[in-house]
Design an enzyme around this catalytic site. Structure first.
Site, short mmCIF file in Angstrom:
data_model
loop_
_atom_site.label_atom_id
_atom_site.label_comp_id
_atom_site.label_asym_id
_atom_site.label_seq_id
_atom_site.Cartn_x
_atom_site.Cartn_y
_atom_site.Cartn_z
N HIS A 83 0.85 -1.19 0.00
CA HIS A 83 0.00 0.00 0.00
C HIS A 83 0.88 1.24 0.00
CE1 HIS A 83 -3.47 -2.46 1.88
NE2 HIS A 83 -3.68 -2.30 0.58
N GLU A 86 1.87 3.71 3.09
CA GLU A 86 2.41 3.18 4.35
C GLU A 86 3.94 3.22 4.32
OE1 GLU A 86 0.19 -0.53 4.62
OE2 GLU A 86 -1.70 0.57 4.46
N HIS A 107 2.67 -3.76 6.71
CA HIS A 107 1.77 -2.63 6.46
C HIS A 107 1.89 -1.61 7.59
CE1 HIS A 107 -1.17 -4.67 3.56
NE2 HIS A 107 -0.34 -5.63 3.87
N ARG A 147 -3.18 4.76 -1.99
CA ARG A 147 -3.07 3.42 -1.43
C ARG A 147 -2.86 2.34 -2.49
NH1 ARG A 147 -5.43 0.02 2.77
NH2 ARG A 147 -6.65 -1.68 1.89
N GLU A 190 1.01 -4.85 11.05
CA GLU A 190 0.64 -3.44 10.93
C GLU A 190 1.54 -2.71 11.92
OE1 GLU A 190 -1.62 -1.92 8.99
OE2 GLU A 190 -2.88 -3.53 8.23
#
Lengths: 209, 384
Positions: B158, B161, B286, B216, B360
């Protein structure tokens, strides 16, 4: 009882934080969520879903201290156009920001040209120190928007302040017209929102409709 | 514009300065307000370029002495702008891992890191992006006569990020700089090969630098070029199109025209499929959220090896927290975040890779995607 990591608890917590930022935030005070300690959900027939939360927060300017609070978030059944009802109780006193508020207020009032800024933080995450109070007022403004627009299927965070313009007023309030970018976690969308915030050191903040 | 430093000596001088301030609407830096000007106390006054001479003349007339504190305000402002990128700073020994780098520099970094550690690192072609850019992965492999299992890690699926590619670069650097001296790393490399894809969604990453920081998806056009981008993490062939997606290109979770419709997805899927019997662990990095996510997103039905997946993840989260106290939550995407289908992590698990995780990284929403560069180091150190 809900596991605090469950998404519905996390979403309700985001609403409570938004509401609290609107109510108690200011140019010298930015509260953020450190941990959601406990969450309970109650389904009230014909009314909606009510979440009872125990939150651990911190003041970004005073990270060593812990601010504990409890919150109740009621999402109304069916009616997607009404904001959730939120109540928050902060345990103990929040650090006073009277001095910082006064300094900020005087600084803005003394500016000959109305303040204008963009991209706070910038692409690399930086906020110039003198704009940090504006950044925190954007938290207040976006806190209101997040509270007013959240449902059980959304989780909003402020992604970036796209634009802010001060508007001089004839009364004693400071006025800032913000364009904030809100990141909605479930849809992953980034949504721009225009919001006008009025602020006064004694009277606090309110969003002007 | 100039900033003058003045110390008024008499009350008359104070009054004159106050008059100057209000007449010319001068920008008082210190004190805050004209009414706070005091004899014997410092005064800093910014004067617009067009008024500098007039104001100085007036000060001279009233015998008010001053000195120039800042001769050129604009120059100071320009100098204090962050990120003066000097293009000669491209020797891998000098690569700054605590800054975010544009794609061009990441390409250069890959070449240099491979040259510097050529006994261990090889750079490989993976595929091409929609805009025809080359996707490379780095293989870190200690020569040995036994065949080794593989750990795959990709970053930057993405575009927005940024902390994710920063982590992949940090990770590679850490392994290579320490493999001779760190017993854990050297034992690791005796038994495992590491395959790292520093930026999966190259076109999107570049777009987030040049056009839209919060982009994104990738950059493939749909609807006759009126709409751009597929969410690559909805484009894999795992319950594709079933939940948590949109079939509308204008949506940020547009899953593409079909599973693996995007060249970036195909490049990764094809390679992983070809090596799947040797891949022990699939990691995809991510931000944000501080989570270690296990399969699945498309259903709350737990995967067959859920206990093992959770145990390993919990130990990882505990180790991570041990470094700086950063708390991470562990669990399946469907329970912790939302429902989604077509994710790379779910797909990797369904084709048989036993340990498959989405990380994440920091933070939990305070800065979100726009994580300050000064958090690169602690984020990467704790994640290592």
């Amino acid at each position: 009882e809900l596991p605090p990591s469950h998404f519905s608890a996390a979403r309700a917590a985001a609403v409570a934080v938004g509401y609290l930022r609107y109510l108690r935030g200011g140019p010298g005070r930015g509260l953020e969520l450190r941990e959601l300690r406990r969450a309970r959900r109650q389904d009230i027939s014909d009314v909606g879903h009510k979440y009872y939360l125990e939150l651990e927060l911190e003041d970004v300017s005073d990270k060593d201290r812990t601010v504990n609070c409890t919150a109740e978030v009621l999402y109304h059944l069916g009616n997607k156009t009404s904001a959730p009802d939120v109540q928050v109780t902060v345990q103990g006193e929040l650090r006073s920001t009277e001095e910082a508020d006064k300094q900020f207020y005087n600084w803005i009032r003394s500016l000959e040209k109305e303040l204008v800024a963009e991209n706070i933080p910038d692409s690399h995450g930086n906020v110039p120190p003198e704009l940090e109070p504006i950044h925190l007022l954007a938290w207040v403004a976006s806190g209101y928007v997040i509270w007013q627009n959240s449902t059980e299927n959304t989780k909003f965070h402020l992604a970036q302040v796209k634009h802010v313009k001060q508007v001089k007023r004839s009364d004693e309030d400071l006025q800032f017209d913000f364009v904030v970018l809100l990141h909605e976690m479930v849809s992953q969308e980034v949504l721009p929102w225009e919001v006008t915030l009025l602020w006064h050191p004694q009277r606090g903040a309110r969003v002007s409709q | 514009d100039q900033v003058l430093h003045i110390v008024p000596e008499t009350f008359q001088q104070v009054q004159h300065l106050q008059l100057l301030c209000s007449t010319f609407m001068l920008d008082l830096w210190k004190p805050l307000l004209p009414e706070d000007i005091r004899a014997g106390e410092d005064l800093h006054l910014r004067i617009p370029a067009s008024l500098v001479q007039e104001v100085k003349d007036s000060l001279d007339q009233h015998m008010i002495s001053y000195r120039v504190l800042i001769p050129d305000v604009q120059k100071l402002v320009d100098q204090s702008m962050p990120r003066k990128r000097s293009s000669h700073r491209q020797v891998s020994g000098d690569y700054v891992y605590t800054e975010y780098h544009p794609m061009e520099e990441i390409y250069q970094w890959m070449t240099q890191i491979q040259q510097k550690y050529s006994e261990l690192v090889t750079q490989h072609f993976l595929g091409k992006t929609f805009e025809n850019r080359t996707m490379y992965y780095l293989q870190i492999s200690q020569p040995s006569n036994k065949s080794k299992k593989i750990i795959w890690m990709d970053c930057g699926i993405h575009a927005r990020e940024w902390i994710s590619p920063a982590f992949c670069q940090w990770f590679v650097k850490e392994i290579l700089q320490n493999y001779k001296t760190d017993p854990k790393i050297s034992r690791f490399l005796q038994n495992l090969d590491l395959y790292v894809l520093p930026v999966l969604n190259i076109d999107g990453y570049i777009y987030s630098w040049e056009e839209d920081r919060l982009w994104r998806k990738n950059r493939s056009p749909y609807e006759n070029g009126t709409c751009y981008g597929t969410d690559l993490n909805r484009n894999f062939n795992s319950s594709w199109g079933s939940v948590g997606v949109s079939f509308n290109c204008s949506s940020i979770i547009f899953c593409g025209s079909g599973p693996e419709s995007e060249p970036e997805t195909r490049a990764v899927a094809q390679f992983i499929k070809s090596k799947k019997s040797d891949i022990l662990c699939y990691l995809t990095i991510h931000s944000y959220g501080q989570l270690i996510l296990t399969p699945y997103g498309s259903t709350t039905e737990p995967p067959s090896n859920n206990e093992e997946l959770m145990q390993v993840a919990k130990e990882a989260a505990a180790a991570l927290t041990g470094k700086y106290g950063t708390s991470y939550r562990v669990g399946s995407t469907a329970l912790i975040l939302y429902s989604n289908s077509g994710s790379s992590r779910d797909w990797a698990h369904t084709i048989g890779i036993p340990l498959s995780y989405t990380f994440e990284l920091r933070d939990t929403g305070t800065h979100g995607f726009v994580l300050p560069a000064n958090q690169i180091q602690p984020t990467c150190e704790e994640t290592m």
